[in-house]
Design an enzyme around this catalytic site. Structure first.
Site, PDB file in Angstrom:
ATOM      1  N   CYS A   1     -10.258  -4.593   0.722  1.00 26.00           N
ATOM      2  CA  CYS A   1     -11.357  -3.616   0.783  1.00 26.00           C
ATOM      3  C   CYS A   1     -12.280  -3.816  -0.413  1.00 26.00           C
ATOM      4  O   CYS A   1     -11.953  -4.541  -1.366  1.00 26.00           O
ATOM      5  CB  CYS A   1     -10.800  -2.192   0.820  1.00 26.00           C
ATOM      6  SG  CYS A   1     -10.298  -1.562  -0.800  1.00 26.00           S
TER       7      CYS A   1
ATOM      8  N   CYS B   1     -10.830  -3.005  -3.901  1.00 24.74           N
ATOM      9  CA  CYS B   1      -9.917  -4.046  -4.406  1.00 24.74           C
ATOM     10  C   CYS B   1     -10.680  -5.281  -4.858  1.00 24.74           C
ATOM     11  O   CYS B   1     -10.324  -5.900  -5.872  1.00 24.74           O
ATOM     12  CB  CYS B   1      -8.882  -4.403  -3.345  1.00 24.74           C
ATOM     13  SG  CYS B   1      -7.684  -3.084  -3.089  1.00 24.74           S
TER      14      CYS B   1
ATOM     15  N   ASN C   1       0.842  -1.203   0.000  1.00 25.72           N
ATOM     16  CA  ASN C   1       0.000   0.000   0.000  1.00 25.72           C
ATOM     17  C   ASN C   1       0.871   1.244   0.000  1.00 25.72           C
ATOM     18  O   ASN C   1       1.970   1.267   0.556  1.00 25.72           O
ATOM     19  CB  ASN C   1      -1.008   0.000   1.156  1.00 25.72           C
ATOM     20  CG  ASN C   1      -0.406  -0.188   2.527  1.00 25.72           C
ATOM     21  OD1 ASN C   1       0.640  -0.813   2.676  1.00 25.72           O
ATOM     22  ND2 ASN C   1      -1.069   0.346   3.538  1.00 25.72           N
ATOM     23  N   ILE C   2       0.374   2.271  -0.666  1.00 22.71           N
ATOM     24  CA  ILE C   2       1.114   3.522  -0.850  1.00 22.71           C
ATOM     25  C   ILE C   2       0.165   4.666  -0.490  1.00 22.71           C
ATOM     26  O   ILE C   2      -0.794   4.936  -1.231  1.00 22.71           O
ATOM     27  CB  ILE C   2       1.601   3.658  -2.310  1.00 22.71           C
ATOM     28  CG1 ILE C   2       2.447   2.435  -2.708  1.00 22.71           C
ATOM     29  CG2 ILE C   2       2.389   4.955  -2.483  1.00 22.71           C
ATOM     30  CD1 ILE C   2       2.711   2.314  -4.201  1.00 22.71           C
ATOM     31  N   GLU C   3       0.414   5.290   0.663  1.00 23.48           N
ATOM     32  CA  GLU C   3      -0.492   6.347   1.131  1.00 23.48           C
ATOM     33  C   GLU C   3      -0.103   7.709   0.563  1.00 23.48           C
ATOM     34  O   GLU C   3       0.932   7.856  -0.089  1.00 23.48           O
ATOM     35  CB  GLU C   3      -0.523   6.342   2.663  1.00 23.48           C
ATOM     36  CG  GLU C   3      -1.085   5.032   3.181  1.00 23.48           C
ATOM     37  CD  GLU C   3      -1.349   5.007   4.679  1.00 23.48           C
ATOM     38  OE1 GLU C   3      -0.829   5.878   5.403  1.00 23.48           O
ATOM     39  OE2 GLU C   3      -2.086   4.103   5.106  1.00 23.48           O
TER      40      GLU C   3
ATOM     41  N   GLU D   1      -3.187  -4.640  -2.836  1.00 24.23           N
ATOM     42  CA  GLU D   1      -3.760  -5.544  -3.842  1.00 24.23           C
ATOM     43  C   GLU D   1      -3.817  -4.858  -5.206  1.00 24.23           C
ATOM     44  O   GLU D   1      -3.486  -5.435  -6.236  1.00 24.23           O
ATOM     45  CB  GLU D   1      -5.189  -5.964  -3.463  1.00 24.23           C
ATOM     46  CG  GLU D   1      -5.299  -6.691  -2.142  1.00 24.23           C
ATOM     47  CD  GLU D   1      -5.533  -5.763  -0.957  1.00 24.23           C
ATOM     48  OE1 GLU D   1      -4.886  -4.707  -0.864  1.00 24.23           O
ATOM     49  OE2 GLU D   1      -6.375  -6.117  -0.108  1.00 24.23           O
TER      50      GLU D   1
ATOM     51  N   CYS E   1      -4.129   0.667  -2.394  1.00 26.52           N
ATOM     52  CA  CYS E   1      -3.986  -0.552  -1.588  1.00 26.52           C
ATOM     53  C   CYS E   1      -2.940  -1.493  -2.197  1.00 26.52           C
ATOM     54  O   CYS E   1      -2.666  -1.447  -3.402  1.00 26.52           O
ATOM     55  CB  CYS E   1      -5.309  -1.300  -1.522  1.00 26.52           C
ATOM     56  SG  CYS E   1      -6.591  -0.484  -0.573  1.00 26.52           S
TER      57      CYS E   1
HETATM   58  N1  THU Z   1      -5.273  -1.198   2.717  1.00 25.96           N
HETATM   59  C1  THU Z   1      -4.764  -2.057   1.785  1.00 25.96           C
HETATM   60  O1  THU Z   1      -3.626  -1.895   1.315  1.00 25.96           O
HETATM   61  N2  THU Z   1      -5.539  -3.088   1.369  1.00 25.96           N
HETATM   62  C2  THU Z   1      -6.807  -3.319   1.811  1.00 25.96           C
HETATM   63  O2  THU Z   1      -7.510  -4.111   1.237  1.00 25.96           O
HETATM   64  C3  THU Z   1      -7.286  -2.601   2.998  1.00 25.96           C
HETATM   65  C4  THU Z   1      -6.601  -1.311   3.271  1.00 25.96           C
HETATM   66  C5  THU Z   1      -4.441  -0.081   3.161  1.00 25.96           C
HETATM   67  C6  THU Z   1      -4.900   1.265   2.698  1.00 25.96           C
HETATM   68  C7  THU Z   1      -4.308   2.164   3.755  1.00 25.96           C
HETATM   69  O3  THU Z   1      -2.975   2.488   3.388  1.00 25.96           O
HETATM   70  C8  THU Z   1      -4.268   1.312   5.011  1.00 25.96           C
HETATM   71  O4  THU Z   1      -4.414  -0.025   4.566  1.00 25.96           O
HETATM   72  C9  THU Z   1      -5.358   1.644   6.011  1.00 25.96           C
HETATM   73  O5  THU Z   1      -6.594   1.632   5.411  1.00 25.96           O
END
Ligand code: THU
Length: 141
Positions: A93, A96, A45-47, A58, A56
């Site tokens: 999520c 995804c 994941n890359i915020e 995935e 996310c």
């Molecule tokens: N996140 C994912 O990478 N995959 C998911 O299916 C659920 C959420 C990440 C997004 C964000 O960076 C962190 O988790 C919190 O939501």
């Protein structure tokens, strides 16, 4: 799926946690996506400071794969937890799941949720996204 392959996917997903960029949530997620030909694409994941551009793990894996010409997928492994500590499953999520629906047969595509190489469960996309809307819905009935 072969257990050795599942173990490999879990290990690759866990390795991705160190690349996860999460200055805002601290919730680190790693993914390993298996193509039908046996190749594995990883993702984290890359915020983002503006929050909504966050990608996310995935989707990172899917977009890496699709951008390199892949369209056919067997399975994805997802791991995640606060500060990268894997206490519980991190299920994909809704967004995804919808991206998976675009490229995968919901009855065939497998989603491996793990907390360790020897602790995991396998679900189909159908189980995690029942009655999903996908490309087939846009074809003539
Ligand atoms: N996140 C994912 O990478 N995959 C998911 O299916 C659920 C959420 C990440 C997004 C964000 O960076 C962190 O988790 C919190 O939501």
């Amino acid at each position: 799926m072969e257990k050795d392959l599942i173990t490999k996917m879990i290990e690759l997903a866990i390795e991705q946690l160190r690349f996860s960029y999460t200055p805002y949530s601290g919730f680190k997620v790693g993914a390993a996506l298996l193509t039908k030909s046996g190749k594995i694409y990883t993702g984290c994941n890359i915020e983002n400071a503006a929050y909504t551009p966050t990608n996310c793990a995935e989707r990172t894996a899917f977009f890496k794969a699709v951008s390199e010409g892949e369209r056919e997928f067997q399975a994805i492994c997802v791991v995640g937890g606060k500060d990268g500590v894997l206490t519980d499953y991190a299920a994909p999520c809704g967004v995804c799941r919808q991206v998976m629906m675009e490229f995968c047969d919901p009855q065939q595509f497998q989603i491996i949720l793990a907390t360790a190489a020897d602790h995991y469960d396998v679900y189909t996309l159908q189980e995690l996204l029942p009655q999903g809307f996908g490309p087939a819905n846009l074809n003539e009935n």
